[in-house]
Design an enzyme around this catalytic site. Structure first.
Site, PDB file in Angstrom:
ATOM      1  N   LYS A 184      11.236 -60.125   5.573  1.00  0.00           N
ATOM      2  CA  LYS A 184      12.221 -59.340   4.835  1.00  0.00           C
ATOM      3  C   LYS A 184      12.075 -59.305   3.317  1.00  0.00           C
ATOM      4  O   LYS A 184      12.709 -58.466   2.667  1.00  0.00           O
ATOM      5  CB  LYS A 184      13.636 -59.855   5.174  1.00  0.00           C
ATOM      6  CG  LYS A 184      14.058 -59.573   6.603  1.00  0.00           C
ATOM      7  CD  LYS A 184      14.070 -58.097   6.878  1.00  0.00           C
ATOM      8  CE  LYS A 184      14.430 -57.762   8.304  1.00  0.00           C
ATOM      9  NZ  LYS A 184      14.065 -56.378   8.653  1.00  0.00           N
ATOM     10  N   TYR A 239       5.520 -63.844  17.849  1.00  0.00           N
ATOM     11  CA  TYR A 239       6.243 -64.980  17.266  1.00  0.00           C
ATOM     12  C   TYR A 239       6.339 -66.029  18.366  1.00  0.00           C
ATOM     13  O   TYR A 239       6.989 -65.795  19.396  1.00  0.00           O
ATOM     14  CB  TYR A 239       7.655 -64.559  16.844  1.00  0.00           C
ATOM     15  CG  TYR A 239       7.710 -63.676  15.605  1.00  0.00           C
ATOM     16  CD1 TYR A 239       7.431 -62.312  15.670  1.00  0.00           C
ATOM     17  CD2 TYR A 239       8.066 -64.214  14.359  1.00  0.00           C
ATOM     18  CE1 TYR A 239       7.488 -61.511  14.534  1.00  0.00           C
ATOM     19  CE2 TYR A 239       8.127 -63.419  13.223  1.00  0.00           C
ATOM     20  CZ  TYR A 239       7.836 -62.073  13.315  1.00  0.00           C
ATOM     21  OH  TYR A 239       7.890 -61.286  12.189  1.00  0.00           O
ATOM     22  N   HIS A 282       4.339 -50.067  14.483  1.00  0.00           N
ATOM     23  CA  HIS A 282       4.611 -50.958  15.619  1.00  0.00           C
ATOM     24  C   HIS A 282       6.005 -50.690  16.172  1.00  0.00           C
ATOM     25  O   HIS A 282       6.972 -50.663  15.423  1.00  0.00           O
ATOM     26  CB  HIS A 282       4.503 -52.429  15.183  1.00  0.00           C
ATOM     27  CG  HIS A 282       3.086 -52.903  15.071  1.00  0.00           C
ATOM     28  ND1 HIS A 282       2.742 -54.234  15.049  1.00  0.00           N
ATOM     29  CD2 HIS A 282       1.914 -52.211  15.023  1.00  0.00           C
ATOM     30  CE1 HIS A 282       1.420 -54.342  14.971  1.00  0.00           C
ATOM     31  NE2 HIS A 282       0.909 -53.125  14.937  1.00  0.00           N
ATOM     32  N   PRO A 332      10.165 -66.583   5.430  1.00  0.00           N
ATOM     33  CA  PRO A 332       9.409 -65.394   5.837  1.00  0.00           C
ATOM     34  C   PRO A 332       9.612 -64.919   7.280  1.00  0.00           C
ATOM     35  O   PRO A 332       9.299 -63.780   7.591  1.00  0.00           O
ATOM     36  CB  PRO A 332       7.959 -65.808   5.598  1.00  0.00           C
ATOM     37  CG  PRO A 332       7.960 -67.290   5.572  1.00  0.00           C
ATOM     38  CD  PRO A 332       9.292 -67.711   5.072  1.00  0.00           C
ATOM     39  N   TYR A 373      15.407 -56.247  12.625  1.00  0.00           N
ATOM     40  CA  TYR A 373      13.970 -56.289  12.313  1.00  0.00           C
ATOM     41  C   TYR A 373      13.482 -54.958  11.751  1.00  0.00           C
ATOM     42  O   TYR A 373      12.739 -54.932  10.771  1.00  0.00           O
ATOM     43  CB  TYR A 373      13.172 -56.667  13.571  1.00  0.00           C
ATOM     44  CG  TYR A 373      11.784 -57.179  13.251  1.00  0.00           C
ATOM     45  CD1 TYR A 373      11.516 -58.541  13.208  1.00  0.00           C
ATOM     46  CD2 TYR A 373      10.742 -56.307  12.973  1.00  0.00           C
ATOM     47  CE1 TYR A 373      10.246 -59.022  12.897  1.00  0.00           C
ATOM     48  CE2 TYR A 373       9.470 -56.762  12.660  1.00  0.00           C
ATOM     49  CZ  TYR A 373       9.231 -58.124  12.623  1.00  0.00           C
ATOM     50  OH  TYR A 373       7.970 -58.588  12.310  1.00  0.00           O
TER      51      TYR A 373
HETATM   52  P1  FAD Z   1       6.920 -60.777  -6.843  1.00  0.00           P
HETATM   53  O1  FAD Z   1       6.140 -60.040  -5.834  1.00  0.00           O
HETATM   54  O2  FAD Z   1       6.908 -62.213  -6.900  1.00  0.00           O
HETATM   55  O3  FAD Z   1       6.634 -60.107  -8.233  1.00  0.00           O
HETATM   56  C1  FAD Z   1       7.059 -60.676  -9.460  1.00  0.00           C
HETATM   57  C2  FAD Z   1       6.031 -60.366 -10.529  1.00  0.00           C
HETATM   58  O4  FAD Z   1       6.487 -60.902 -11.760  1.00  0.00           O
HETATM   59  C3  FAD Z   1       4.688 -61.007 -10.237  1.00  0.00           C
HETATM   60  O5  FAD Z   1       3.661 -60.044 -10.357  1.00  0.00           O
HETATM   61  C4  FAD Z   1       4.571 -62.112 -11.280  1.00  0.00           C
HETATM   62  O6  FAD Z   1       3.225 -62.349 -11.673  1.00  0.00           O
HETATM   63  C5  FAD Z   1       5.408 -61.531 -12.414  1.00  0.00           C
HETATM   64  N1  FAD Z   1       5.950 -62.537 -13.335  1.00  0.00           N
HETATM   65  C6  FAD Z   1       6.375 -63.788 -13.060  1.00  0.00           C
HETATM   66  N2  FAD Z   1       6.802 -64.395 -14.185  1.00  0.00           N
HETATM   67  C7  FAD Z   1       6.649 -63.501 -15.184  1.00  0.00           C
HETATM   68  C8  FAD Z   1       6.912 -63.528 -16.560  1.00  0.00           C
HETATM   69  N3  FAD Z   1       7.411 -64.621 -17.147  1.00  0.00           N
HETATM   70  N4  FAD Z   1       6.643 -62.443 -17.297  1.00  0.00           N
HETATM   71  C9  FAD Z   1       6.127 -61.327 -16.731  1.00  0.00           C
HETATM   72  N5  FAD Z   1       5.845 -61.245 -15.410  1.00  0.00           N
HETATM   73  C10 FAD Z   1       6.111 -62.311 -14.649  1.00  0.00           C
HETATM   74  N6  FAD Z   1       8.083 -60.133   2.651  1.00  0.00           N
HETATM   75  C11 FAD Z   1       8.202 -59.146   3.578  1.00  0.00           C
HETATM   76  O7  FAD Z   1       9.047 -58.257   3.407  1.00  0.00           O
HETATM   77  N7  FAD Z   1       7.428 -59.099   4.702  1.00  0.00           N
HETATM   78  C12 FAD Z   1       6.491 -60.041   4.925  1.00  0.00           C
HETATM   79  O8  FAD Z   1       5.766 -59.928   5.925  1.00  0.00           O
HETATM   80  C13 FAD Z   1       6.352 -61.128   3.992  1.00  0.00           C
HETATM   81  N8  FAD Z   1       5.418 -62.092   4.167  1.00  0.00           N
HETATM   82  C14 FAD Z   1       5.212 -62.989   3.152  1.00  0.00           C
HETATM   83  C15 FAD Z   1       4.207 -63.910   3.335  1.00  0.00           C
HETATM   84  C16 FAD Z   1       3.947 -64.836   2.320  1.00  0.00           C
HETATM   85  C17 FAD Z   1       2.842 -65.826   2.525  1.00  0.00           C
HETATM   86  C18 FAD Z   1       4.714 -64.815   1.109  1.00  0.00           C
HETATM   87  C19 FAD Z   1       4.427 -65.804  -0.016  1.00  0.00           C
HETATM   88  C20 FAD Z   1       5.725 -63.916   0.951  1.00  0.00           C
HETATM   89  C21 FAD Z   1       5.987 -62.996   1.960  1.00  0.00           C
HETATM   90  N9  FAD Z   1       6.985 -62.044   1.831  1.00  0.00           N
HETATM   91  C22 FAD Z   1       7.170 -61.107   2.810  1.00  0.00           C
HETATM   92  C23 FAD Z   1       7.822 -62.014   0.650  1.00  0.00           C
HETATM   93  C24 FAD Z   1       7.385 -60.967  -0.361  1.00  0.00           C
HETATM   94  O9  FAD Z   1       6.016 -61.118  -0.656  1.00  0.00           O
HETATM   95  C25 FAD Z   1       8.228 -61.080  -1.636  1.00  0.00           C
HETATM   96  O10 FAD Z   1       9.587 -61.103  -1.269  1.00  0.00           O
HETATM   97  C26 FAD Z   1       7.969 -59.919  -2.585  1.00  0.00           C
HETATM   98  O11 FAD Z   1       6.718 -60.065  -3.213  1.00  0.00           O
HETATM   99  C27 FAD Z   1       9.063 -59.831  -3.674  1.00  0.00           C
HETATM  100  O12 FAD Z   1       8.726 -58.862  -4.626  1.00  0.00           O
HETATM  101  P2  FAD Z   1       9.187 -59.050  -6.134  1.00  0.00           P
HETATM  102  O13 FAD Z   1       8.634 -57.872  -6.856  1.00  0.00           O
HETATM  103  O14 FAD Z   1      10.635 -59.295  -6.184  1.00  0.00           O
HETATM  104  O15 FAD Z   1       8.516 -60.386  -6.628  1.00  0.00           O
HETATM  105  C1  DHB Z   2       3.902 -61.291   8.338  1.00  0.00           C
HETATM  106  C2  DHB Z   2       4.705 -62.151   7.637  1.00  0.00           C
HETATM  107  C3  DHB Z   2       5.929 -62.470   8.150  1.00  0.00           C
HETATM  108  O1  DHB Z   2       6.740 -63.293   7.461  1.00  0.00           O
HETATM  109  C4  DHB Z   2       6.368 -61.964   9.366  1.00  0.00           C
HETATM  110  O2  DHB Z   2       7.567 -62.322   9.851  1.00  0.00           O
HETATM  111  C5  DHB Z   2       5.562 -61.092  10.045  1.00  0.00           C
HETATM  112  C6  DHB Z   2       4.318 -60.761   9.523  1.00  0.00           C
HETATM  113  C7  DHB Z   2       2.582 -60.932   7.788  1.00  0.00           C
HETATM  114  O3  DHB Z   2       2.215 -61.453   6.734  1.00  0.00           O
HETATM  115  O4  DHB Z   2       1.880 -60.129   8.412  1.00  0.00           O
END
Ligand code: FAD
Ligand code: DHB
Length: 399
Positions: A303, A206, A74, A299, A391
């Protein structure tokens, strides 16, 4: 019998898996311990927007095949307010782009790469705990203990990477007085749906609306991802599909009535609360926190996943330097290097959130101010450029 490895990683989300992948490419061994099943972590619907630098890193490290085949590049987004759309052109303003590629595919690609490399991952680990990472004496090695398949396990390692997300156990295992927490909780959340409907726009929209924020995103040419601002503790049972579509139609409508939102069966829905959170420092002795374990962004701005990857890129370089030369300069600076970028991304995510959502403490003045800000951002080249360069992704590191 204790297992031994160089880096013990807690959590198989993007942070833990990308770290393990980067370390593996430098010949550094790791074991990943995850509390959920592989299926669960791969099916979890989360992020969708990949910054260009993160997409490039994935491609450079052998994770680019499916990303290139299925990712949607995009070159801009739309900000919709006052019933009209205004495009922010990333190509023109920041010479950049983003890739729409779901987090669960990123995680799936990393699991495949890990399996192909024969690296060890424990899924469904119970009672995970971390020990001896404070570095009281150089001989005491950090340990990760857990139960898997009913058996007690211990991993002895040189370093622990706490990649276990916001609700994990690594951050709370650090003595509270060693960490400083910075936090803001927002008085709203997002209700998100995945719908089997072709996206109604080529680019993300948005939308600022007097009924609240709405976002149109997508996962593929057949699958739409849509969000609406809601209460942080919104009861999803109060939201039958028809109500969700009605709200989306109202918030995304254009004044000329020409734009149409395509509906389709809703295959997933959920509510997410929103907060900004940072812990400083991101290191304690020989344990490093990365990704959501160390920080959360609201969100808006997409990021979270990107920040998780940029953290572990710095950590992997520090660990590679240590194993190659015994030097710890980069590892010692891990927190400082990451936080410099994290705070800028925090600022951006807070700003996008503040500009686009309704706050229950706001009055008519604040709403006019938000509209003026949106008008400014979409009519001043300097202001649109600021949005665009944040962005598509700030530089991974500053000198
Ligand atoms: P997580 O993905 O949370 O991974 C942590 C892992 O640790 C998990 O698998 C969990 O099961 C495991 N864990 C937890 N506790 C324990 C334990 N005690 N022992 C062993 N394992 C454990 N980010 C973006 O960049 N762009 C987006 O568009 C975006 N949209 C989002 C939309 C939604 C609805 C949500 C909820 C989040 C969104 N995010 C987005 C954020 C993004 O998903 C997270 O920032 C990202 O997953 C972080 O990665 P992580 O590996 O740090 O943590
Ligand atoms: C999505 C999530 C976001 O937080 C955003 O700013 C843009 C897209 C997504 O899940 O597609």
């Amino acid at each position: 019998m204790a297992l031994r490895t160089q880096v013990g990683i807690v959590g198989a989300g993007p942070a833990g898996l990308v770290l393990a992948h980067l370390l593996g490419r430098d010949g550094i061994e790791s074991i990943v311990v995850e509390s959920r099943s592989r299926q669960y972590t791969e099916d979890r619907v989360r992020a969708g927007v990949i910054e260009q630098g993160v997409a490039a890193l994935m491609a450079e490290t052998g994770l680019g095949d499916r990303l290139h085949r299925e990712g949607l590049v995009h070159h801009g987004i739309e900000l919709r307010f006052g019933g009209r759309g205004h495009r922010i052109d990333f190509q023109d303003l920041a010479k950049g782009s983003v890739v729409i590629y779901p987090q669960n595919k990123v995680v799936g690609d990393l699991f495949d790469a890990r399996a192909a490399a024969g690296a060890q991952t424990f899924f469904e680990a119970e009672d995970v705990s971390v020990h001896d990472f404070g570095g009281a004496t150089p001989e005491t090695k950090p340990k990760i203990r857990f139960r898997a398949g009913g058996e007690a396990q211990e991993i002895v390692c040189d370093f622990i990477a706490g990649c276990d997300g916001f609700h994990g156990i690594c951050r709370p295992s650090v003595p509270a007085e060693a960490l400083k927490v910075f936090e803001r909780i927002y008085p709203f959340g997002w209700l998100g749906i995945l719908a089997e409907a072709p996206p109604s726009s080529d680019e993300l929209i948005y939308a600022y609306h007097e009924r609240g924020f709405a976002l149109l995103s997508m996962r593929s040419p057949q699958l739409s991802r849509l969000y609406i601002q809601c209460a942080p503790d919104e009861d999803i049972r109060q939201w039958p599909d028809e109500r969700i579509w009605r709200e989306l139609h109202a918030r995304l409508a254009t004044a000329d009535g020409k734009w149409k939102l395509t509906e389709g069966p809703i295959v997933q829905k959920g509510v997410t609360g929103m907060r900004s959170f940072v812990v400083e420092p991101m290191q304690f002795g020989r344990m490093f926190l990365a990704g959501d374990a160390a920080h959360i962004v609201p969100p808006t701005g997409a990021k979270g996943l990107n920040l998780a990857v940029t953290d572990v890129r710095v950590l992997a370089r520090g660990l590679a330097e240590f194993y190659a030369s015994g030097r710890q300069d980069l590892l010692n600076d891990y927190s400082k290097i990451c936080l410099r970028r994290i705070w800028k991304v925090q600022r951006f995510s807070w700003w996008m959130t503040s500009m686009l959502h309704l706050f229950d403490t706001d009055n008519a003045f604040d709403q006019r101010r938000q509209l003026a800000e949106l008008d400014y951002v979409t009519s001043s080249r300097a202001a649109s450029q600021t949005l665009a360069e944040n962005y598509v992704g700030l530089p991974m590191e500053w000198d």
